[in-house]
Enzyme design. Structure first.
Site, mmCIF file in Angstrom:
data_model
loop_
_atom_site.group_PDB
_atom_site.id
_atom_site.type_symbol
_atom_site.label_atom_id
_atom_site.label_comp_id
_atom_site.label_asym_id
_atom_site.label_seq_id
_atom_site.Cartn_x
_atom_site.Cartn_y
_atom_site.Cartn_z
ATOM 1 N N ASP A 170 73.908 18.558 -33.629
ATOM 2 C CA ASP A 170 73.139 18.132 -34.796
ATOM 3 C C ASP A 170 73.845 18.579 -36.064
ATOM 4 O O ASP A 170 74.641 19.515 -36.038
ATOM 5 C CB ASP A 170 71.728 18.723 -34.743
ATOM 6 C CG ASP A 170 71.732 20.253 -34.778
ATOM 7 O OD1 ASP A 170 72.359 20.860 -33.893
ATOM 8 O OD2 ASP A 170 71.131 20.837 -35.701
ATOM 9 N N TYR A 174 71.468 28.967 -24.933
ATOM 10 C CA TYR A 174 70.835 28.713 -26.223
ATOM 11 C C TYR A 174 71.946 28.466 -27.237
ATOM 12 O O TYR A 174 73.105 28.838 -27.048
ATOM 13 C CB TYR A 174 69.880 29.821 -26.662
ATOM 14 C CG TYR A 174 68.654 29.892 -25.784
ATOM 15 C CD1 TYR A 174 67.587 29.020 -25.970
ATOM 16 C CD2 TYR A 174 68.589 30.808 -24.738
ATOM 17 C CE1 TYR A 174 66.470 29.066 -25.138
ATOM 18 C CE2 TYR A 174 67.475 30.860 -23.919
ATOM 19 C CZ TYR A 174 66.426 29.982 -24.124
ATOM 20 O OH TYR A 174 65.336 30.029 -23.297
ATOM 21 N N TYR A 178 61.974 22.626 -26.186
ATOM 22 C CA TYR A 178 62.972 22.162 -27.146
ATOM 23 C C TYR A 178 63.320 20.684 -26.988
ATOM 24 O O TYR A 178 64.059 20.131 -27.804
ATOM 25 C CB TYR A 178 64.246 23.005 -27.041
ATOM 26 C CG TYR A 178 63.999 24.457 -27.360
ATOM 27 C CD1 TYR A 178 63.761 24.870 -28.666
ATOM 28 C CD2 TYR A 178 63.995 25.418 -26.355
ATOM 29 C CE1 TYR A 178 63.522 26.201 -28.962
ATOM 30 C CE2 TYR A 178 63.765 26.752 -26.653
ATOM 31 C CZ TYR A 178 63.534 27.138 -27.949
ATOM 32 O OH TYR A 178 63.296 28.458 -28.242
ATOM 33 N N ASN A 225 73.004 29.489 -30.207
ATOM 34 C CA ASN A 225 73.835 30.461 -30.922
ATOM 35 C C ASN A 225 74.929 31.101 -30.077
ATOM 36 O O ASN A 225 75.799 31.781 -30.617
ATOM 37 C CB ASN A 225 72.964 31.542 -31.550
ATOM 38 C CG ASN A 225 72.065 30.990 -32.629
ATOM 39 O OD1 ASN A 225 72.153 29.830 -33.019
ATOM 40 N ND2 ASN A 225 71.173 31.825 -33.122
ATOM 41 N N HIS A 278 67.622 19.969 -33.011
ATOM 42 C CA HIS A 278 68.696 20.827 -32.505
ATOM 43 C C HIS A 278 69.180 20.370 -31.135
ATOM 44 O O HIS A 278 70.288 20.716 -30.732
ATOM 45 C CB HIS A 278 68.189 22.271 -32.428
ATOM 46 C CG HIS A 278 69.074 23.292 -33.081
ATOM 47 N ND1 HIS A 278 70.101 22.993 -33.956
ATOM 48 C CD2 HIS A 278 69.065 24.645 -32.992
ATOM 49 C CE1 HIS A 278 70.685 24.119 -34.362
ATOM 50 N NE2 HIS A 278 70.071 25.126 -33.792
ATOM 51 N N ASN A 304 75.490 27.461 -36.123
ATOM 52 C CA ASN A 304 75.721 28.637 -35.269
ATOM 53 C C ASN A 304 76.353 28.300 -33.930
ATOM 54 O O ASN A 304 77.127 29.087 -33.391
ATOM 55 C CB ASN A 304 74.413 29.397 -35.061
ATOM 56 C CG ASN A 304 73.940 30.076 -36.324
ATOM 57 O OD1 ASN A 304 74.727 30.411 -37.206
ATOM 58 N ND2 ASN A 304 72.636 30.265 -36.445
#
Length: 188
Positions: free
Chosen positions: A93, A66, A14, A68, A19, A114
């Site tokens: 973001d 993560y 990532y 969410n 994100h 989220n």
């Protein structure tokens, strides 16, 4: 004390994605902290780095949940450091802003993000400061997840570098002169 929480997804795959702009910003800011011992596991689902910006104590945070489930880490950080939500700044973001644009707000809705939704759920309020970092919205319908999990293209490298520098400048302004003056500097 201020706590600056960069939102992102844990894992090398990532790195450099839209994100993960929050992670990129707190990683860059950590290098500017005096007396920092680097990143360490926290008492919960996060890594943190602690140091000074001038005379202000700063805690930088990267959730390991993560995106969410970021609210769990924010809840744990606030409990451990006994910090008021008004002194916790979330860095994330935002597809509603053009790439490179920054917006600092004292509160607001999750805007469909989220990570912000999770924070609102876990702390029971949307009254927390957030630094929204524009990543644009150049994607087709139904491709939002692929877009935000994609890397910035090389043509946007300078824009992204300038956005990170602007975000760091804004966070330093918060530490030095408070939220209102930082908003005047960032929201131009």
């Amino acid at each position: 004390m201020y706590i600056f929480v960069g939102l992102g997804n844990i894992g090398r795959e990532y790195d450099g994605t839209r994100h993960n702009i929050g992670f990129a910003i707190v990683d860059a800011l950590e290098r500017d902290l005096s007396r920092s011992l680097g990143w360490r596991p926290g008492k919960g689902e996060y890594y943190y780095a602690k140091g000074m910006l001038g005379i202000e104590e700063i805690v930088l945070v990267k959730p390991t949940t993560y995106m969410n489930l970021s609210g769990r880490a924010v809840r744990d950080v606030m409990a451990f450091f006994k910090c008021e939500i008004s002194n916790v700044v979330i860095i994330c973001d935002d597809i509603a802003l053009p790439t490179g644009k920054l917006r600092l707000r004292l509160s607001g809705s999750d805007g469909g993000h989220n990570g912000l939704s999770s924070i609102i759920y876990e702390i029971g309020s949307d009254a927390y400061p957030r630094l929204r970092c524009g990543v644009g919205n150049n994607f087709h319908k139904g491709q939002q997840a692929n877009y935000v999990l994609g890397k910035f293209p090389p043509v946007e490298a300078t824009i992204v570098e300038d956005m990170i520098a602007g975000a760091i400048s804004g966070l330093k302004e918060i530490a030095k002169n408070g939220m209102e003056k930082a908003m005047n500097k960032v929201n131009v």
